[in-house]
Write a protein that holds these residues in place. Sequence first.
Motif, PDB file in Angstrom:
ATOM      1  N   LEU A   1      30.870  32.638  17.829  1.00  0.00           N
ATOM      2  CA  LEU A   1      32.288  32.704  18.195  1.00  0.00           C
ATOM      3  C   LEU A   1      32.504  32.213  19.616  1.00  0.00           C
ATOM      4  N   THR A   2      31.569  32.473  20.506  1.00  0.00           N
ATOM      5  CA  THR A   2      31.682  31.976  21.877  1.00  0.00           C
ATOM      6  C   THR A   2      31.686  30.455  21.919  1.00  0.00           C
ATOM      7  N   SER A   3      30.910  29.839  21.035  1.00  0.00           N
ATOM      8  CA  SER A   3      30.909  28.375  20.967  1.00  0.00           C
ATOM      9  C   SER A   3      32.287  27.842  20.577  1.00  0.00           C
ATOM     10  N   ASP A   4      32.934  28.476  19.599  1.00  0.00           N
ATOM     11  CA  ASP A   4      34.283  28.044  19.212  1.00  0.00           C
ATOM     12  C   ASP A   4      35.284  28.278  20.342  1.00  0.00           C
ATOM     13  N   LEU A   5      35.160  29.419  21.016  1.00  0.00           N
ATOM     14  CA  LEU A   5      36.081  29.696  22.113  1.00  0.00           C
ATOM     15  C   LEU A   5      35.852  28.753  23.291  1.00  0.00           C
ATOM     16  N   SER A   6      34.611  28.329  23.500  1.00  0.00           N
ATOM     17  CA  SER A   6      34.359  27.358  24.573  1.00  0.00           C
ATOM     18  C   SER A   6      35.036  26.024  24.273  1.00  0.00           C
ATOM     19  N   LYS A   7      35.083  25.628  22.998  1.00  0.00           N
ATOM     20  CA  LYS A   7      35.801  24.414  22.635  1.00  0.00           C
ATOM     21  C   LYS A   7      37.300  24.566  22.893  1.00  0.00           C
ATOM     22  N   VAL A   8      37.834  25.746  22.582  1.00  0.00           N
ATOM     23  CA  VAL A   8      39.248  26.007  22.867  1.00  0.00           C
ATOM     24  C   VAL A   8      39.515  25.945  24.363  1.00  0.00           C
ATOM     25  N   LEU A   9      38.608  26.523  25.157  1.00  0.00           N
ATOM     26  CA  LEU A   9      38.767  26.495  26.604  1.00  0.00           C
ATOM     27  C   LEU A   9      38.694  25.068  27.141  1.00  0.00           C
ATOM     28  N   ALA A  10      37.801  24.258  26.571  1.00  0.00           N
ATOM     29  CA  ALA A  10      37.719  22.857  26.997  1.00  0.00           C
ATOM     30  C   ALA A  10      39.010  22.108  26.683  1.00  0.00           C
ATOM     31  N   GLU A  11      39.613  22.372  25.524  1.00  0.00           N
ATOM     32  CA  GLU A  11      40.882  21.730  25.190  1.00  0.00           C
ATOM     33  C   GLU A  11      41.992  22.159  26.148  1.00  0.00           C
ATOM     34  N   ILE A  12      42.006  23.435  26.514  1.00  0.00           N
ATOM     35  CA  ILE A  12      43.034  23.918  27.445  1.00  0.00           C
ATOM     36  C   ILE A  12      42.876  23.262  28.811  1.00  0.00           C
ATOM     37  N   ARG A  13      41.645  23.112  29.263  1.00  0.00           N
ATOM     38  CA  ARG A  13      41.400  22.517  30.573  1.00  0.00           C
ATOM     39  C   ARG A  13      41.712  21.022  30.602  1.00  0.00           C
ATOM     40  N   THR A  14      41.711  20.394  29.452  1.00  0.00           N
ATOM     41  CA  THR A  14      42.067  18.974  29.413  1.00  0.00           C
ATOM     42  C   THR A  14      43.557  18.737  29.217  1.00  0.00           C
ATOM     43  N   GLY A  15      44.357  19.809  29.240  1.00  0.00           N
ATOM     44  CA  GLY A  15      45.803  19.648  29.196  1.00  0.00           C
ATOM     45  C   GLY A  15      46.483  20.109  27.926  1.00  0.00           C
ATOM     46  N   THR A  16      45.721  20.553  26.943  1.00  0.00           N
ATOM     47  CA  THR A  16      46.335  21.041  25.704  1.00  0.00           C
ATOM     48  C   THR A  16      46.977  22.405  25.957  1.00  0.00           C
ATOM     49  N   PRO A  17      48.194  22.650  25.478  1.00  0.00           N
ATOM     50  CA  PRO A  17      48.805  23.980  25.634  1.00  0.00           C
ATOM     51  C   PRO A  17      47.965  25.063  24.957  1.00  0.00           C
ATOM     52  N   VAL A  18      48.049  26.260  25.500  1.00  0.00           N
ATOM     53  CA  VAL A  18      47.217  27.358  24.997  1.00  0.00           C
ATOM     54  C   VAL A  18      47.526  27.644  23.534  1.00  0.00           C
ATOM     55  N   GLY A  19      48.804  27.691  23.192  1.00  0.00           N
ATOM     56  CA  GLY A  19      49.164  27.964  21.808  1.00  0.00           C
ATOM     57  C   GLY A  19      48.638  26.915  20.848  1.00  0.00           C
ATOM     58  N   ARG A  20      48.736  25.631  21.240  1.00  0.00           N
ATOM     59  CA  ARG A  20      48.267  24.564  20.370  1.00  0.00           C
ATOM     60  C   ARG A  20      46.740  24.597  20.231  1.00  0.00           C
ATOM     61  N   ALA A  21      46.029  24.942  21.311  1.00  0.00           N
ATOM     62  CA  ALA A  21      44.570  25.015  21.236  1.00  0.00           C
ATOM     63  C   ALA A  21      44.123  26.114  20.281  1.00  0.00           C
ATOM     64  N   PHE A  22      44.764  27.263  20.337  1.00  0.00           N
ATOM     65  CA  PHE A  22      44.401  28.345  19.416  1.00  0.00           C
ATOM     66  C   PHE A  22      44.867  28.046  17.992  1.00  0.00           C
ATOM     67  N   ASP A  23      45.961  27.316  17.851  1.00  0.00           N
ATOM     68  CA  ASP A  23      46.358  26.872  16.515  1.00  0.00           C
ATOM     69  C   ASP A  23      45.305  25.944  15.906  1.00  0.00           C
ATOM     70  N   GLY A  24      44.697  25.090  16.730  1.00  0.00           N
ATOM     71  CA  GLY A  24      43.615  24.244  16.254  1.00  0.00           C
ATOM     72  C   GLY A  24      42.409  25.059  15.818  1.00  0.00           C
ATOM     73  N   LEU A  25      42.086  26.131  16.570  1.00  0.00           N
ATOM     74  CA  LEU A  25      41.000  27.027  16.149  1.00  0.00           C
ATOM     75  C   LEU A  25      41.322  27.693  14.823  1.00  0.00           C
ATOM     76  N   ALA A  26      42.565  28.112  14.640  1.00  0.00           N
ATOM     77  CA  ALA A  26      42.959  28.726  13.378  1.00  0.00           C
ATOM     78  C   ALA A  26      42.858  27.747  12.219  1.00  0.00           C
ATOM     79  N   ALA A  27      43.145  26.456  12.478  1.00  0.00           N
ATOM     80  CA  ALA A  27      43.057  25.460  11.412  1.00  0.00           C
ATOM     81  C   ALA A  27      41.612  25.098  11.093  1.00  0.00           C
TER      82      ALA A  27
END
Length: 310
Positions: A201-227
């Motif tokens: 799960l930490t690996s998936d969350l690290s990908k979400v964190l990387a997307e957020i740091r590259t400019g993706t909105p937080v909601g959209r990054a977590f929506d991508g994890l949900a998908a």
Amino acid sequence: MTDLVVWGAVLGGVAAAGLLLVVSRLMRLRRADLSVRVLPYIRDLPQSGPVRPVNDQTGVVRGVFGPALRSAADAVEKVLGGSTSVRRRLERADIDKTVHEFRSDQVMWGLAAFGAAAAVSFLQAWRSPGNTVSLVVLTLVAFACGVILCDNHLSSLARKREQLILLEFPVVAELLALAVAAGESPVSALDRVVRRTNGALTSDLSKVLAEIRTGTPVGRAFDGLAARTGLPLVSRFAEGIAVAVERGTPLADVLHAQASDVREAGRRELIETGARKEVMMMVPVVFLVLPVTVVFAFWPGLIGLRLVAP
């Protein structure tokens, strides 16, 4: 005469295979790849992440039989299809491969099974010639079984990783809730949890964190994890965080509630599994414990009767 014919056929096949290998390799080396011609001039440029080589031929087998493997992988893709399912399972198993690379792995598994079946068939034909058709069918079935086993192996890897995520989810959710309750922002709390934990799960969350740091909105990054995820619990967790961030809902309460829901779901699953396997749990009692108890109870009496009887 028969032995000479068989040995001649074997040597001819080996010579033909070697000649075909040499010709294919010469055709391959006739023109350099794009990576060989371009990468030396851009190797020193700064990169945002690890660069994957353009050529996907890793290992000696892929390097020698690359074109043949690609053609066979395309044929397997045309026959089996389901590239969307394969891509989804690769993401769920966290395997950094494309669908075409996985098809190449399937071909290699099939060739390994084909080689084993061909060796057995050759020995059988050497001992009792005449069953050529059945042996050829056996080798083809072995190839198909190898391809299917590779697909099943990918599915098992995805299921094992999902089980690990379910085991890690309550701890990660509680850590996120504690960090948010301490006054950190969702991104800072996510960064702290990713740096302090390690797992699927930490690996998936690290990908979400990387997307957020590259400019993706937080909601959209977590929506991508949900998908991407195949677990309803993790999907609800990601959607809950996205909604809480967008609407200003207290995030700590949401995380605590989801962690307790996951623990309760784990308890229910354990109880249901025990109820389903109740009969299997009686097998060692009936066939192992009970016979030993009966023997210990009646064996001294039998020995006593034999000593007393004239």
